[in-house]
Design an enzyme around this catalytic site. Sequence first.
Site, short mmCIF file in Angstrom:
data_model
loop_
_atom_site.label_atom_id
_atom_site.label_comp_id
_atom_site.label_asym_id
_atom_site.label_seq_id
_atom_site.Cartn_x
_atom_site.Cartn_y
_atom_site.Cartn_z
N GLY A 196 53.10 7.87 -150.26
CA GLY A 196 54.52 7.77 -149.63
C GLY A 196 54.70 6.43 -149.62
N SER A 197 55.14 5.61 -148.83
CA SER A 197 56.16 4.43 -148.75
C SER A 197 55.18 3.26 -148.48
CB SER A 197 57.19 4.62 -147.41
OG SER A 197 56.54 4.38 -146.53
N GLY A 238 51.07 3.24 -146.49
CA GLY A 238 50.24 2.14 -147.13
C GLY A 238 49.11 1.73 -145.94
N GLU A 247 48.68 6.06 -153.39
CA GLU A 247 49.88 6.63 -154.18
C GLU A 247 51.62 5.76 -153.51
OE1 GLU A 247 49.90 6.59 -157.68
OE2 GLU A 247 48.07 7.99 -157.74
N CYS A 267 59.22 8.20 -157.12
CA CYS A 267 58.54 6.11 -157.27
C CYS A 267 58.58 6.02 -158.51
CB CYS A 267 57.50 7.17 -156.55
SG CYS A 267 56.82 8.28 -158.08
P1 NAD Z 1 56.84 8.07 -146.08
O1 NAD Z 1 56.67 7.35 -146.31
O2 NAD Z 1 57.82 8.18 -145.32
O3 NAD Z 1 55.94 9.71 -145.65
C1 NAD Z 1 55.02 10.40 -146.83
C2 NAD Z 1 53.85 11.54 -145.68
O4 NAD Z 1 53.40 9.70 -145.32
C3 NAD Z 1 54.56 11.42 -144.68
O5 NAD Z 1 53.88 12.68 -145.04
C4 NAD Z 1 54.36 11.38 -143.46
O6 NAD Z 1 54.20 12.13 -142.05
C5 NAD Z 1 53.17 10.63 -143.53
N1 NAD Z 1 52.81 9.27 -142.97
C6 NAD Z 1 54.11 8.85 -142.34
N2 NAD Z 1 53.32 7.00 -141.48
C7 NAD Z 1 51.62 8.37 -141.54
C8 NAD Z 1 50.80 7.40 -140.37
N3 NAD Z 1 50.59 6.17 -140.13
N4 NAD Z 1 49.79 7.81 -140.17
C9 NAD Z 1 49.57 8.63 -141.44
N5 NAD Z 1 50.66 10.28 -142.44
C10 NAD Z 1 51.67 9.23 -142.09
O7 NAD Z 1 57.09 8.44 -147.55
P2 NAD Z 1 58.36 9.24 -148.13
O8 NAD Z 1 60.05 8.92 -147.41
O9 NAD Z 1 58.32 10.97 -147.52
O10 NAD Z 1 58.79 9.58 -149.54
C11 NAD Z 1 59.21 8.38 -150.37
C12 NAD Z 1 58.14 6.93 -150.05
O11 NAD Z 1 56.78 7.61 -151.51
C13 NAD Z 1 58.57 5.90 -151.05
O12 NAD Z 1 58.01 4.80 -150.98
C14 NAD Z 1 57.99 6.74 -152.46
O13 NAD Z 1 58.07 5.29 -153.84
C15 NAD Z 1 57.09 6.96 -152.57
N6 NAD Z 1 56.01 8.29 -153.43
C16 NAD Z 1 55.16 7.40 -154.32
C17 NAD Z 1 54.53 8.59 -155.04
C18 NAD Z 1 53.59 7.76 -155.78
O14 NAD Z 1 52.71 8.50 -156.50
N7 NAD Z 1 53.23 5.73 -156.31
C19 NAD Z 1 54.73 9.27 -155.75
C20 NAD Z 1 55.81 10.06 -154.93
C21 NAD Z 1 56.51 9.08 -153.37
#
Ligand code: NAD
Length: 510
Positions: free
Chosen positions: A244-245, A249, A266, A300
């Site tokens: 995720g974002s 992380g 990731e 990503c």
């Molecule tokens: P996001 O961070 O909003 O959410 C990702 C996941 O994390 C969701 O399931 C969300 O519910 C969970 N989450 C968020 N905050 C949390 C917390 N405090 N505790 C536990 N879980 C939590 O991301 P998004 O908008 O769904 O996806 C886009 C982002 O993901 C972009 O930044 C993209 O670059 C990244 N991404 C990275 C990769 C990689 O392999 N590096 C792959 C796909 C997406």
Amino acid sequence: MHDIPALLRRLGIDPVGVNPGCYDGEFHTDSSLPPIVVHSPRDGAVLARVSHATKEDYERCVSAGLVAFERWKMCPAPQRGEVVRQIGDELRKAKEDLGALVTFEAGKVVTEGLGEVQEMIDMADFAVGLSRQLYGLVIQSERPRHRMIEQWHPIGTVGVISAFNFPVAVWSWNAFLAGICGDVVVWKPSERTPLTALAVCRIVDRVLERTGWRGVFNCAIGDRHTVGEPMVADHRVPLVSATGSTSMGRQIGPRIAARLGRSLLELGGNNAVIVMDDADLRLALTAVAFGAVGTAGQRCTTTRRLFLQKGIAADFTRRLVAAYGKIPVGDPAEPGTMCGPLIDRGAVETFRRTIDAIRHAGGDVLCGGRVIDRPGNYVEPTIVKAPLGFACSKEEVFAPILYVFDVASLDEAIHHQNDVPQGLSSAIFTNSVRASEQFLSAVGSDCGIANVNIGTSGAEIGGAFGGEKETGGGREAGSDVWKTYMRRQTNTINWGTDLPLAQGVKFSID
Ligand code: NAD
């Protein structure tokens, strides 16, 4: 016309009632929280409803996993591979339907929706092969009649947190490797793509039921409060793999570290392509356009920055702007569409705000820049000409915005490419061995992925995928990353009649 209700029913989803939001070997529908209402990004229409998983649902999943782990860890790895092989076969049968659901729920164009499922199938094949190759080392001992070995054991429960933009493939990257390694999995999918997660659970359940392995793969479709944070804090989950974002992380990394758990992160990328004067410009043009516009800029690995050497910069920019004019933007379910919608209205607002900020900071919008006035979440693919070091270009914004810069030399291009907080994917287009080798060397790209004459996006299963710096450092889906999902044990075996100590230390009680 697409018969979406029929598609949903074929995938085990009720288009009318509330669907289960928890799978622990059985499907549970909890009514204590308002259900998640799923709108399609293509037109805003309601697709279906899913019950919002509660903390109790999360507990159910962990408990089911712990029970299954006691047996699963003693199941020979090739037999675990057989279960994953059968899941891969079920995915082959469901590919058209599941791919279509990815299109309707996540807004990916048809071939990308299908490609996402193909990636799961490829991942299953990769994991099946690995299930016979979880090799350890035999190490020479300094002591006579001693032998040292290294072996790998399952670690237990793996928590998988996934993002909306790869709603099912990222689960398979983790779940199939964890599975063959003897771990059990609790999945927290994105609450923005719950239907594809539920459809995957239905597919997986068919295999787990007939093979007697229910409880190995579990899923709780909740938000960060009901599922994400309990998982991050949970000592019973030794490894959390989170995609995720970078902001997510930053929140979870320290909390997992504080309990001395393991994390595989990731996170966001800010990927660049360098095009040198001697490049094959035809290749570069297609790769840059696909990398920047594919998945509507929501990968990503999306190409967000383009460094053009001065000799070709003006001509390449002109050709790229012309190519953007021909890219079909619209309904992702229509064959031929190459750029679909953003995931939701919030993403459209972020796009709008970013374009305002770019203009305010002096960026020159060469094409695009507008929100498209039609139902759904459509924006124009955008190219911005900017001076080197342009502040807006250092952030990842999940939309099809490409910054173009002129550079004098490869050194300058590499310097600016690396001068961002993220470190996921990068590429150079050149026919020079010297330039490409410099780009791949220790003084070249600082990213986890560095390509030559192909773009930043579209990784294949087999190579370790992931990035450095604020991208989190995790690796998935290839090479030797299976080791992340296991614990290493070093064994020293004495088959002699003496007890010599290492380093010549003497101790005797005779
Ligand atoms: P996001 O961070 O909003 O959410 C990702 C996941 O994390 C969701 O399931 C969300 O519910 C969970 N989450 C968020 N905050 C949390 C917390 N405090 N505790 C536990 N879980 C939590 O991301 P998004 O908008 O769904 O996806 C886009 C982002 O993901 C972009 O930044 C993209 O670059 C990244 N991404 C990275 C990769 C990689 O392999 N590096 C792959 C796909 C997406």
